[in-house]
Design a protein around this motif. Structure first.
Motif, short mmCIF file in Angstrom:
data_model
loop_
_atom_site.label_atom_id
_atom_site.label_comp_id
_atom_site.label_asym_id
_atom_site.label_seq_id
_atom_site.Cartn_x
_atom_site.Cartn_y
_atom_site.Cartn_z
N ALA A 292 0.86 -1.19 0.00
CA ALA A 292 0.00 0.00 0.00
C ALA A 292 0.89 1.24 0.00
CB ALA A 292 -0.93 0.01 1.22
N VAL A 293 0.42 2.29 -0.64
CA VAL A 293 1.17 3.55 -0.73
C VAL A 293 0.45 4.63 0.07
CG1 VAL A 293 2.12 5.28 -2.30
CG2 VAL A 293 2.00 2.88 -3.02
N HIS A 294 1.21 5.30 0.92
CA HIS A 294 0.64 6.37 1.71
C HIS A 294 0.23 7.52 0.78
CE1 HIS A 294 0.39 9.67 4.65
NE2 HIS A 294 0.19 8.71 5.57
N PRO A 295 -0.97 8.09 0.98
CA PRO A 295 -1.45 9.12 0.05
C PRO A 295 -0.81 10.49 0.23
CG PRO A 295 -3.07 8.75 1.76
CD PRO A 295 -2.00 7.73 1.99
N GLY A 296 -0.01 10.70 1.25
CA GLY A 296 0.57 12.02 1.49
C GLY A 296 1.55 12.43 0.40
N THR A 297 1.63 13.74 0.15
CA THR A 297 2.53 14.27 -0.88
C THR A 297 3.84 14.79 -0.32
OG1 THR A 297 1.45 16.44 -0.70
CG2 THR A 297 0.58 14.91 -2.35
N GLU A 298 3.92 15.01 0.99
CA GLU A 298 5.14 15.56 1.58
C GLU A 298 6.26 14.52 1.59
OE1 GLU A 298 4.26 17.11 5.37
OE2 GLU A 298 2.91 18.68 4.63
N ARG A 299 5.91 13.29 1.57
CA ARG A 299 6.89 12.22 1.55
C ARG A 299 6.29 11.02 0.82
NH1 ARG A 299 4.57 12.49 6.43
NH2 ARG A 299 3.46 10.62 7.19
N ILE A 300 7.13 10.13 0.35
CA ILE A 300 6.69 8.88 -0.28
C ILE A 300 6.94 7.76 0.72
CG2 ILE A 300 7.02 7.32 -2.22
CD1 ILE A 300 8.09 9.68 -3.82
N MET A 301 5.87 7.09 1.09
CA MET A 301 6.01 5.99 2.05
C MET A 301 5.24 4.78 1.52
SD MET A 301 5.27 5.74 6.14
CE MET A 301 3.49 5.61 5.98
N MET A 302 5.89 3.64 1.61
CA MET A 302 5.30 2.38 1.14
C MET A 302 5.27 1.37 2.28
SD MET A 302 6.63 -0.09 -1.96
CE MET A 302 5.69 -1.52 -2.47
#
Length: 602
Positions: A292-302
């Protein structure tokens, strides 16, 4: 004159004039036959002008060899050398009479009536001899006398005792049991390294360290109940995440939504690649099943879940900024991951062990949301902005779970395992399921009941359907099937009716594309994942060489699907089974079956 025939089987024919023939009992003798002496018995004697003639029978021979011989060719073994016929005709035996009658019969063989009369007289004589006082004929009496005389001769010679002593004693035969000897065991084959030798056969150095071997049977960890504790190092990781974390922006309009044509969209994708310094990381120990990919734009988190229940979080950054954290919330495979559509700081995990847990990034803790230890859970989905979510299960049912009220409803929708559940974000009362029973079904939440829910549409596939999902705006449904086909349906056509289709397998797809989906036993099954920023594009893994991921586009007017992009990179040399678009950025995150994850970005 008398003519004597010595040929075997012949009978003596002669004139009866001046001849005298007398019958005798059985007298042993030695008689000549073709120059050799053989033991015989005298049956009859005749006086002839030339001397005596003997009719002999060779012992053990057929009677057709009986013949007349002169006196010089016969040697009597017992009795007087000069034999005198019995004067008493009553002492003649039946055999002698029979032989005598045969001779007389031969003399008159030309007269058929005399021959028949002679045979009749012979039978009468035999019957008369059997009716004597003692009940024995003269032939039987003579036979018994011969037996007695022979026994006396054997007794004088003491032959019976000698013969008795010469009889072999019966020996007891002892059979030995064959004991099977155990087969010689071949020496076990050992590699040169195990023997402490190098490839050239020379001894290895003392500081040589062999590679550690991994045990085949890995013990499964025990199931942990309730809230889980997090290690201090992982707590620091979660604190750093929440400092810049915002509430979910997934429910709002995307600022990065692109209205350009598909060609321009492909041009943007062509700029994506994997960086050599921070574009990949080993995120989990085992094969990755879900991501799953975190929807935030400040960072990319998987987030990624593997086969052994390990959960890995990767904060993508530069070589020095990238951070990885590892957790173990489950004791079995994590088959489903989803960030809460109403609060992106909450991550739901669904496992084969029958538990659904939630990781709260702000509280830095795992909590148990639901459990059914007799079931297993797979894919999850929820309506944008709603905390209520749906989870697919092994027994063919879908659970509707509201974590706020601890409310769970179960709907039995298939006869076998359900891999994925996907909600139409345009019409939130519709959702689609993909099952092992080779069907994909569209449901209306408003019409579901706990007894026998009826599907709005049922699409029958050739093999099991490993995934099905709605496009971001709900205009299309795409399914992934093991029959190597990707099928696309337009929801507008489904609303018009669709019916049973041409082949009776449900509404016909508007398009289908050949794609190799034979991942086999060691790779995670492929699933199509839509790009939240592009309503008509989805990504899927590929088995082609060199290794790549593929992006397909659907024509909004015709509904036909086609491949628009293949992304390759020198740093990617394995099959990327799990692929996801970032909800806001032009980024794709992929994962393989060894626990390694990649980020594709410009």
């Amino acid at each position: 004159s008398i003519t004597t025939q010595t040929m075997a089987g012949s009978k003596r024919r002669r004139s009866s004039r001046g001849a005298q023939s007398k019958a005798f009992g059985a007298i042993s003798c030695e008689a000549d036959y073709q120059g050799k002496r053989h033991k015989a018995t005298i049956l009859s004697v005749e006086d002839d002008a030339s001397g005596k003639m003997y009719f002999v029978h060779y012992e053990g021979w057929n009677s057709r060899y009986d013949q007349w011989l002169s006196e010089d060719k016969v040697t009597v073994l017992d009795g007087d050398a000069e034999m005198t016929p019995d004067e008493d005709p009553q002492k003649e035996t039946s055999s002698n009479l029979k032989s005598k009658r045969k001779v007389e019969d031969d003399f008159n063989s030309n007269d058929g009536l005399r021959h028949l009369k002679a045979k009749k007289e012979q039978k009468t004589i035999v019957k008369t001899e059997k009716k004597k006082k003692d009940g024995l004929s003269s032939y039987e009496a003579q036979r018994l006398e011969n037996i007695r005389r022979n026994q006396e001769m054997l007794a004088k010679l003491n032959l019976q005792s000698i013969a008795q002593s010469m009889k072999p004693k019966k020996q007891k035969i002892v059979r030995m049991k064959n004991k099977k000897k155990p087969a010689a065991r071949a020496p076990s084959r050992r590699s040169l390294r195990v023997q402490g030798l190098g490839s050239d056969g020379k001894k290895l150095p003392d500081n040589f360290r062999p590679l550690a071997t991994k045990p085949y049977n890995v013990e499964r960890p025990a199931r942990e109940e309730g809230t889980l504790e997090i290690s201090p190092s992982n707590l620091d990781f979660l604190k750093n995440l929440t400092k810049k974390s915002d509430k979910s922006s997934a429910g709002t309009e995307s600022s990065a939504e692109v209205d350009a044509p598909t060609v321009k969209y492909a041009e943007r994708l062509a700029k994506l690649g994997v960086s050599d310094d921070s574009g990949y990381v080993k995120l989990t120990k085992e094969r990755i099943y879900s991501a799953a990919v975190h929807p935030g734009t400040e960072r990319i988190m998987m987030a990624a879940g593997d086969k052994r229940g390990n959960l890995g979080l990767w904060k993508v950054g530069d070589k020095d900024e990238g951070v990885v954290a590892s957790f173990h919330p489950h004791s079995a495979t994590i088959a489903g991951l989803m960030f809460d559509k109403s609060d992106s700081n909450k991550l739901y995990t669904a496992s084969y062990e029958g538990r659904i847990r939630m990781l709260d990034l702000e509280q830095q803790a795992f909590s148990e949301v639901f459990q059914d230890l007799e079931d297993s859970f797979y894919g999850m989905d929820a309506v944008n902005g709603s905390p209520v979510f749906y989870a697919a299960s092994l027994i063919g049912s879908v659970r509707q779970i509201d974590p706020r009220a601890n409310d769970v409803q179960e709907f039995a929708l298939h006869d076998n395992k359900i891999f994925t559940v996907s909600i139409n974000q345009a019409n939130t009362h519709e959702f689609v399921t993909a099952s092992l029973d080779r069907t994909m079904r569209v449901w209306d939440i408003r019409k579901l009941s706990s007894k026998k829910p009826k599907a709005v549409h049922t699409m029958i596939h050739g093999l099991c359907v490993t995934g099905a999902s709605y496009s971001p705006q709900g205009t299309h449904i795409v399914s992934t099937c093991n029959d190597n086909l990707l099928r696309v349906w337009a929801t507008a056509d489904l609303k018009k009716g669709g019916g049973k289709g041409k082949d009776g397998n449900g509404p016909d797809p508007s398009s289908q594309v050949r794609h190799n989906n034979q991942t086999g036993r060691w790779l995670t099954k492929f699933k199509c994942e839509w790009d939240p920023k592009q309503n008509n594009a989805f990504v899927i893994g590929s088995l082609d060489q060199p290794r790549c991921i593929e992006v397909f586009g659907v024509n909004e007017k015709s509904g036909k699907a086609s491949r628009i992009m293949r992304l390759r990179d020198d740093w990617v040399a394995s099959v990327q089974s799990v692929n996801h678009f970032h909800p806001e950025l032009d980024v794709i995150l992929s994962a393989n079956s060894s626990g390694r994850t990649y980020v594709w970005r410009s």
